[in-house]
Design a protein around this motif. Structure first.
Motif, mmCIF file in Angstrom:
data_model
loop_
_atom_site.group_PDB
_atom_site.id
_atom_site.type_symbol
_atom_site.label_atom_id
_atom_site.label_comp_id
_atom_site.label_asym_id
_atom_site.label_seq_id
_atom_site.Cartn_x
_atom_site.Cartn_y
_atom_site.Cartn_z
ATOM 1 N N LYS A 178 -22.099 -4.129 8.471
ATOM 2 C CA LYS A 178 -22.004 -5.107 7.106
ATOM 3 C C LYS A 178 -20.733 -4.551 6.252
ATOM 4 C CE LYS A 178 -27.121 -5.117 6.536
ATOM 5 N NZ LYS A 178 -28.165 -4.686 6.039
ATOM 6 N N ILE A 179 -20.487 -3.346 6.255
ATOM 7 C CA ILE A 179 -19.294 -2.805 5.730
ATOM 8 C C ILE A 179 -17.987 -3.329 6.289
ATOM 9 C CG2 ILE A 179 -17.962 -0.781 5.375
ATOM 10 C CD1 ILE A 179 -20.425 0.856 5.174
ATOM 11 N N LYS A 180 -17.943 -3.491 7.613
ATOM 12 C CA LYS A 180 -16.822 -3.966 8.328
ATOM 13 C C LYS A 180 -16.684 -5.402 7.713
ATOM 14 C CE LYS A 180 -14.495 -4.836 12.571
ATOM 15 N NZ LYS A 180 -13.818 -5.941 12.351
ATOM 16 N N LYS A 181 -17.780 -6.380 7.641
ATOM 17 C CA LYS A 181 -17.709 -7.710 7.466
ATOM 18 C C LYS A 181 -17.107 -7.852 5.981
ATOM 19 C CE LYS A 181 -20.502 -11.822 7.238
ATOM 20 N NZ LYS A 181 -21.777 -12.347 7.350
ATOM 21 N N ILE A 182 -17.425 -6.965 4.846
ATOM 22 C CA ILE A 182 -17.199 -6.925 3.881
ATOM 23 C C ILE A 182 -15.453 -6.501 3.821
ATOM 24 C CG2 ILE A 182 -17.307 -6.347 1.612
ATOM 25 C CD1 ILE A 182 -20.370 -5.764 2.118
ATOM 26 N N VAL A 183 -15.173 -5.553 4.424
ATOM 27 C CA VAL A 183 -13.826 -5.194 4.371
ATOM 28 C C VAL A 183 -13.029 -6.094 5.182
ATOM 29 C CG1 VAL A 183 -12.159 -3.458 5.444
ATOM 30 C CG2 VAL A 183 -14.434 -2.626 4.399
ATOM 31 N N ASP A 184 -13.269 -6.763 5.931
ATOM 32 C CA ASP A 184 -12.521 -8.030 6.534
ATOM 33 C C ASP A 184 -12.133 -8.811 5.803
ATOM 34 O OD1 ASP A 184 -12.122 -6.351 8.978
ATOM 35 O OD2 ASP A 184 -13.736 -7.377 10.426
ATOM 36 N N SER A 185 -13.262 -9.279 5.058
ATOM 37 C CA SER A 185 -13.066 -10.259 3.876
ATOM 38 C C SER A 185 -11.947 -10.073 2.748
ATOM 39 C CB SER A 185 -14.366 -10.666 3.301
ATOM 40 O OG SER A 185 -14.634 -9.606 2.208
ATOM 41 N N TYR A 186 -11.467 -8.794 2.544
ATOM 42 C CA TYR A 186 -10.398 -8.330 1.626
ATOM 43 C C TYR A 186 -9.086 -8.531 2.284
ATOM 44 C CZ TYR A 186 -14.091 -5.401 -0.224
ATOM 45 O OH TYR A 186 -15.434 -4.874 -0.965
ATOM 46 N N PRO A 187 -8.488 -9.002 1.387
ATOM 47 C CA PRO A 187 -6.808 -9.403 1.652
ATOM 48 C C PRO A 187 -5.999 -8.032 1.645
ATOM 49 C CG PRO A 187 -7.187 -9.871 -0.679
ATOM 50 C CD PRO A 187 -8.461 -9.800 -0.296
ATOM 51 N N LEU A 188 -4.989 -8.014 2.154
ATOM 52 C CA LEU A 188 -4.138 -7.092 2.396
ATOM 53 C C LEU A 188 -3.437 -7.019 0.697
ATOM 54 C CD1 LEU A 188 -1.943 -7.261 5.650
ATOM 55 C CD2 LEU A 188 -3.512 -5.369 4.689
ATOM 56 N N PRO A 189 -2.877 -5.802 0.258
ATOM 57 C CA PRO A 189 -2.483 -5.989 -1.063
ATOM 58 C C PRO A 189 -0.978 -6.658 -1.011
ATOM 59 C CG PRO A 189 -2.929 -3.934 -0.353
ATOM 60 C CD PRO A 189 -3.120 -4.545 0.986
ATOM 61 N N SER A 190 -0.729 -7.074 -2.157
ATOM 62 C CA SER A 190 1.030 -7.805 -2.301
ATOM 63 C C SER A 190 2.007 -6.609 -1.942
ATOM 64 C CB SER A 190 0.906 -8.546 -3.776
ATOM 65 O OG SER A 190 1.390 -7.223 -4.561
ATOM 66 N N GLY A 191 3.043 -7.554 -1.456
ATOM 67 C CA GLY A 191 4.255 -6.748 -1.387
ATOM 68 C C GLY A 191 4.819 -5.872 -2.464
ATOM 69 N N ALA A 192 4.766 -6.570 -3.604
ATOM 70 C CA ALA A 192 5.169 -5.917 -4.740
ATOM 71 C C ALA A 192 4.496 -4.855 -5.069
ATOM 72 C CB ALA A 192 5.135 -6.803 -5.677
ATOM 73 N N TRP A 193 3.123 -4.781 -4.880
ATOM 74 C CA TRP A 193 2.390 -3.646 -5.345
ATOM 75 C C TRP A 193 2.437 -2.409 -4.206
ATOM 76 C CZ3 TRP A 193 -1.849 -0.649 -2.839
ATOM 77 C CH2 TRP A 193 -2.582 0.098 -3.665
ATOM 78 N N VAL A 194 2.666 -2.821 -3.021
ATOM 79 C CA VAL A 194 3.068 -1.894 -1.819
ATOM 80 C C VAL A 194 4.463 -1.183 -2.124
ATOM 81 C CG1 VAL A 194 3.766 -1.423 0.480
ATOM 82 C CG2 VAL A 194 1.787 -2.939 -0.197
ATOM 83 N N PHE A 195 5.417 -2.072 -2.553
ATOM 84 C CA PHE A 195 6.609 -1.455 -3.045
ATOM 85 C C PHE A 195 6.660 -0.454 -4.269
ATOM 86 C CE2 PHE A 195 10.404 -1.378 -5.768
ATOM 87 C CZ PHE A 195 11.462 -1.422 -4.691
ATOM 88 N N GLN A 196 5.764 -0.708 -5.032
ATOM 89 C CA GLN A 196 5.489 -0.130 -6.361
ATOM 90 C C GLN A 196 4.865 1.482 -5.762
ATOM 91 O OE1 GLN A 196 2.146 -0.616 -9.052
ATOM 92 N NE2 GLN A 196 3.591 -0.317 -10.967
ATOM 93 N N GLN A 197 3.905 1.661 -4.995
ATOM 94 C CA GLN A 197 3.328 2.736 -4.456
ATOM 95 C C GLN A 197 4.289 3.586 -3.648
ATOM 96 O OE1 GLN A 197 0.704 2.895 -6.322
ATOM 97 N NE2 GLN A 197 1.191 0.541 -6.474
ATOM 98 N N LEU A 198 5.065 2.995 -2.911
ATOM 99 C CA LEU A 198 6.185 3.589 -2.048
ATOM 100 C C LEU A 198 6.867 4.179 -2.948
ATOM 101 C CD1 LEU A 198 6.697 1.166 0.900
ATOM 102 C CD2 LEU A 198 5.185 3.338 0.969
#
Length: 444
Positions: A241-261
């Protein structure tokens, strides 16, 4: 001279010799900073999901847990567990139907699913409960900052669906007793191990006893990838059940990833220059103002709102950072134990309350208590020692809208008293024996 567990000259910590800080991305070592820089200039690697699987497998191996799912944060991890367990407004509706109490299509507020959490916590814990459509119920804590069993039993109702067991600062809650109470009433148990990665209790790792557990890889946690989290469970059915929910989530945006890096890179530069004409402070202020680094808690969260970065999969780029940190977790844990043992010994004759040293506890921060907390913090700052402030209110940070998140002031008096006295002493890998001696003198 640093502890033997400290890094070698090839892996030096970015930390001014004169400044001692409890936060500011404390786990980041030179290899982490260089790795973030490498990822920053190779954005075509940010969608390689293999790194996420490696994090899940590595964490599963360390916990001896068969099912691990990585997500963007501890907040998302808790929300995902609640949804997988069917806890929330839809779950409340089903239970009402079963008792013949449904009226039309509306759900009586009194029949909402309830999730018990402890006071002396961060608003990031009740938030996902609210997002799921359930109601957080706050239980007081004991002097060791974990759930009070008597208050817990008083606050369990027919609507209680889950208990979130917070292992505060890596100090284990009485999980065996809580499980016995929960099992007798058919209540789910979720272990909050955001502070407790690799901590042990009664010969077992924390996070391995409940129905599910969640972890955080936030900037000040046991391992740090700026943002990140994971869910662990023994149950194959719940895992699906958890996997099904997680798989429905998108990846974060590139701009957000850039900010965290950018975060470990900017923080390294700020810490290295913190005492040089206040340059480090200027770097931090400019970076915050222009959005180059993110905040740990966003303004909307103070009223239980959901920040935009949540309900995403773990970024593969941040997974690379997390994996690098996981490789060092045993060294980090051993160092925290050494720090905690030194604090416990050296502070034993001071006029403050200290937690006992217990082998196996995580000691994310070594938290002591004093009625003169403000004066101690102010004095420490004069000497370039920035002690931690988790938590100065029963529901942190300062400014949380208690009404919006369902907390009644005065309902958890021990948590409120302890929050007014808490001082965090750093235990991260950048703290040396010399640093500890300096910190101890603050309490003279």
């Amino acid at each position: 001279r640093r502890f033997k567990s400290c890094p070698t000259h090839q892996n030096l910590v970015f930390l001014s010799d004169n400044m001692i800080h409890t936060s500011l991305s404390p786990n980041a070592e030179s290899d982490d900073v260089l790795l973030a820089l490498k990822l920053l200039v190779t954005p075509w690697t940010w969608k390689n999901r293999a790194a996420v699987s490696k994090v899940e497998n590595a964490l599963g191996a360390k916990l001896a847990m068969p099912h691990v799912h990585a997500v963007d944060s501890g907040r998302t991890a808790l929300f995902t567990i609640l949804k997988a367990l069917g806890i929330g407004e839809s779950g409340a509706e089903k239970s009402v139907v079963g008792r013949g109490e449904k009226s039309g299509n509306k759900i009586d507020a009194a029949a909402r699913d309830e999730v018990i959490i402890q006071a002396y916590t961060c608003v990031a814990v009740p938030e996902p409960i609210l997002w799921a459509g359930a109601r957080p119920v706050y239980v007081d804590c004991t002097n060791d900052l974990t759930l009070d069993l008597e208050d817990l039993q008083r606050k369990i109702t027919l609507n209680t669906k889950a208990i979130v067991v917070q292992h505060t600062f890596g100090m284990p809650a009485p999980i065996r007793e809580i499980l016995a109470i929960a099992r007798a009433k058919n209540i789910f148990v979720i272990e909050d191990c955001a502070h407790a990665l690799l901590a042990e209790y009664e010969g077992r790792r924390l996070g391995t006893r409940g129905d599910a557990s969640f972890f955080s890889f936030g900037r000040d946690k046991s391992i740090s990838s700026v943002f990140g989290g994971a869910i662990a469970t023994h149950s194959p059915a719940l895992s699906m059940k958890i996997k099904k929910i997680v798989d429905s989530y998108p990846l974060p945006s590139g701009a957000w990833v850039f900010q965290q890096l950018c975060h470990p890179i900017i923080l390294a530069a700020a810490k290295a220059t913190y005492d040089f004409l206040s340059l480090g402070k200027i770097i931090l202020e400019i970076s915050k103002r222009f959005g180059l680094i993110s905040k740990a808690v966003l303004p909307e969260e103070l009223s239980g709102g959901r920040p935009a970065f949540t309900l995403h999969q773990l970024s593969p780029a941040l997974a690379v950072l997390a994996l690098n940190q996981l490789k060092k977790i045993e060294r980090f844990a051993a160092h925290r134990q050494m720090c905690a043992k030194s604090y416990a010994t050296l502070l034993s004759e001071k006029n403050i309350t200290t937690p006992a040293f217990v082998h196996g506890h995580a000691y994310l921060r070594y938290t002591v208590f004093s009625s003169t907390r403000k004066a101690i913090m102010k004095n420490a700052k004069k000497w370039g020692i920035y002690l931690g402030d988790w938590y100065t209110t029963a529901l942190a940070p300062v400014g949380v809208n208690y009404e919006a998140v369902g907390y009644i002031p005065g309902s958890c008096p021990v948590a409120e008293r302890l929050a007014s006295q808490s001082i965090n002493l750093p235990t991260h890998i950048g703290i040396s024996e010399k640093d500890i001696q300096k910190i101890i003198h603050v309490f003279d």
